[in-house]
Design a protein around this motif. Structure first.
Motif, short mmCIF file in Angstrom:
data_model
loop_
_atom_site.label_atom_id
_atom_site.label_comp_id
_atom_site.label_asym_id
_atom_site.label_seq_id
_atom_site.Cartn_x
_atom_site.Cartn_y
_atom_site.Cartn_z
N SER A 117 0.84 -1.19 0.00
CA SER A 117 0.00 0.00 0.00
C SER A 117 0.88 1.24 0.00
N MET A 118 0.55 2.22 -0.87
CA MET A 118 1.29 3.47 -0.95
C MET A 118 0.33 4.64 -0.86
N LYS A 119 0.76 5.71 -0.19
CA LYS A 119 -0.07 6.90 -0.03
C LYS A 119 -0.16 7.65 -1.36
N ILE A 120 -1.36 7.98 -1.75
CA ILE A 120 -1.60 8.68 -3.01
C ILE A 120 -1.09 10.12 -2.90
N GLY A 121 -0.28 10.52 -3.89
CA GLY A 121 0.19 11.89 -3.93
C GLY A 121 1.40 12.16 -3.08
N PHE A 122 1.97 11.14 -2.48
CA PHE A 122 3.18 11.30 -1.66
C PHE A 122 4.33 10.56 -2.34
N TRP A 123 5.52 11.19 -2.36
CA TRP A 123 6.69 10.51 -2.92
C TRP A 123 7.28 9.63 -1.83
N SER A 124 7.20 8.32 -2.02
CA SER A 124 7.61 7.40 -0.96
C SER A 124 8.71 6.43 -1.35
N CYS A 125 9.01 6.32 -2.64
CA CYS A 125 10.08 5.40 -3.00
C CYS A 125 10.58 5.65 -4.42
N GLY A 126 11.84 5.32 -4.63
CA GLY A 126 12.42 5.32 -5.96
C GLY A 126 12.82 6.69 -6.50
N LYS A 127 13.41 6.66 -7.71
CA LYS A 127 13.82 7.87 -8.42
C LYS A 127 13.00 7.98 -9.70
N ALA A 128 12.76 9.21 -10.13
CA ALA A 128 11.86 9.45 -11.26
C ALA A 128 12.29 8.70 -12.50
N THR A 129 13.60 8.53 -12.70
CA THR A 129 14.11 7.88 -13.90
C THR A 129 14.18 6.36 -13.78
N ALA A 130 13.67 5.80 -12.67
CA ALA A 130 13.78 4.35 -12.51
C ALA A 130 12.55 3.70 -11.90
N ILE A 131 11.50 4.48 -11.60
CA ILE A 131 10.30 3.88 -11.02
C ILE A 131 9.39 3.34 -12.12
N SER A 132 8.59 2.36 -11.76
CA SER A 132 7.65 1.77 -12.71
C SER A 132 6.45 2.68 -12.88
N PRO A 133 5.68 2.50 -13.96
CA PRO A 133 4.50 3.36 -14.16
C PRO A 133 3.46 3.21 -13.06
N GLN A 134 3.37 2.03 -12.44
CA GLN A 134 2.40 1.86 -11.36
C GLN A 134 2.79 2.72 -10.16
N VAL A 135 4.07 2.77 -9.84
CA VAL A 135 4.53 3.62 -8.75
C VAL A 135 4.34 5.09 -9.12
N ALA A 136 4.66 5.44 -10.36
CA ALA A 136 4.50 6.83 -10.81
C ALA A 136 3.06 7.28 -10.73
N ASP A 137 2.12 6.41 -11.11
CA ASP A 137 0.70 6.77 -11.07
C ASP A 137 0.27 7.21 -9.68
N ILE A 138 0.80 6.54 -8.67
CA ILE A 138 0.42 6.86 -7.28
C ILE A 138 1.12 8.11 -6.80
N GLN A 139 2.42 8.21 -7.08
CA GLN A 139 3.20 9.31 -6.52
C GLN A 139 2.93 10.63 -7.22
N TYR A 140 2.58 10.59 -8.51
CA TYR A 140 2.29 11.82 -9.25
C TYR A 140 0.82 12.23 -9.15
N ALA A 141 -0.01 11.37 -8.58
CA ALA A 141 -1.44 11.67 -8.50
C ALA A 141 -1.69 12.83 -7.53
N PRO A 142 -2.76 13.60 -7.75
CA PRO A 142 -3.09 14.67 -6.79
C PRO A 142 -3.33 14.09 -5.40
N ARG A 143 -2.83 14.78 -4.40
CA ARG A 143 -2.99 14.32 -3.03
C ARG A 143 -4.45 14.49 -2.59
N PRO A 144 -5.10 13.43 -2.11
CA PRO A 144 -6.50 13.55 -1.71
C PRO A 144 -6.67 14.53 -0.55
N PRO A 145 -7.71 15.34 -0.58
CA PRO A 145 -7.94 16.25 0.55
C PRO A 145 -8.21 15.48 1.83
#
Length: 222
Positions: A104-132
């Protein structure tokens, strides 16, 4: 009597993979196929050992691969690199129990990896707008509906190894962001790679398998 905890680790006196690649690029010396295969084998063996123990690294990159002098350089075949690789930096790692469990990963929070090496599934979560109203702190791997999403961490590690292999082969990152529409990302997902006669079609086939959008279709570290 002092009750100190002492860690004794291997001396990695050959630097890291990032500076190794940087030096080879500056010298105009692409890796030979045996060198690339040597590094690939060692990286995958180390990752397979971690995954078998239930540990997901979640931050595999050139900077997190150290180089230690080979313990028996005289046994190396001609043309082989005189060092072994060591995966380091487990600050973002997770122990997955049972082995292979989702993370489980927090939506909209950068929690792991580097932008040039993360998978699209990780990117989808970390780049998503942070829920209010997102909780400021949650326990590791805590699932909170609406505020977290899950990924399969082992395939995410395999994707990151693919990014490392890509840089070893072509001296450039495959993309800046793992997001559809960004230069480089669409190409690797489509199985399009730079031409390099030094590497056989089987290498491109391996990259194509690693860079599959569906995590379940990617190969394991074994």
């Amino acid at each position: 009597e002092l009750q100190n905890l002492v860690f004794v680790q291997d001396l990695c006196d050959q630097g890291d993979l990032y500076h190794f690649v940087k030096a080879r690029k500056r010298a105009g010396q692409p890796l030979t196929l045996p060198e690339l295969e040597q590094l690939k084998g060692q990286l995958c063996a180390g990752l397979a050992c971690m995954h078998a123990a239930g540990v997901a690294h979640l931050d595999i990159s050139l900077e997190n691969v150290m180089l230690a002098a080979h313990p028996n350089p005289g046994a190396l075949a001609p043309g082989m690199l005189p060092f072994v690789v060591k995966l380091i930096d487990f600050g973002q790692s997770r122990v997955m129990q049972p082995v292979g469990a989702a993370l489980s990963m927090k939506i909209g929070f950068w929690s792991c990896g580097k932008a040039t090496a993360i998978s699209p599934q990780v990117a989808d979560i970390q780049y998503a707008p942070r829920p209010p109203g997102a909780p400021p702190a949650m326990a590791p791997n805590q699932h909170v509906p609406g505020f977290t999403m899950t990924i399969q961490p082992f395939p995410a590690d395999v994707w990151s190894v693919g990014c490392v292999l890509y840089v070893l082969a072509y001296f450039t990152h495959p993309y800046n962001m793992a997001v559809p529409g960004y230069p480089g990302f669409d190409a690797i997902v489509a199985g399009q790679f730079p031409a390099n006669p030094a590497y056989p079609p089987a290498f491109h086939t391996l990259l194509s398998a690693i860079f599959r959008n569906d995590p379940a279709q990617r190969p394991t570290a074994q």
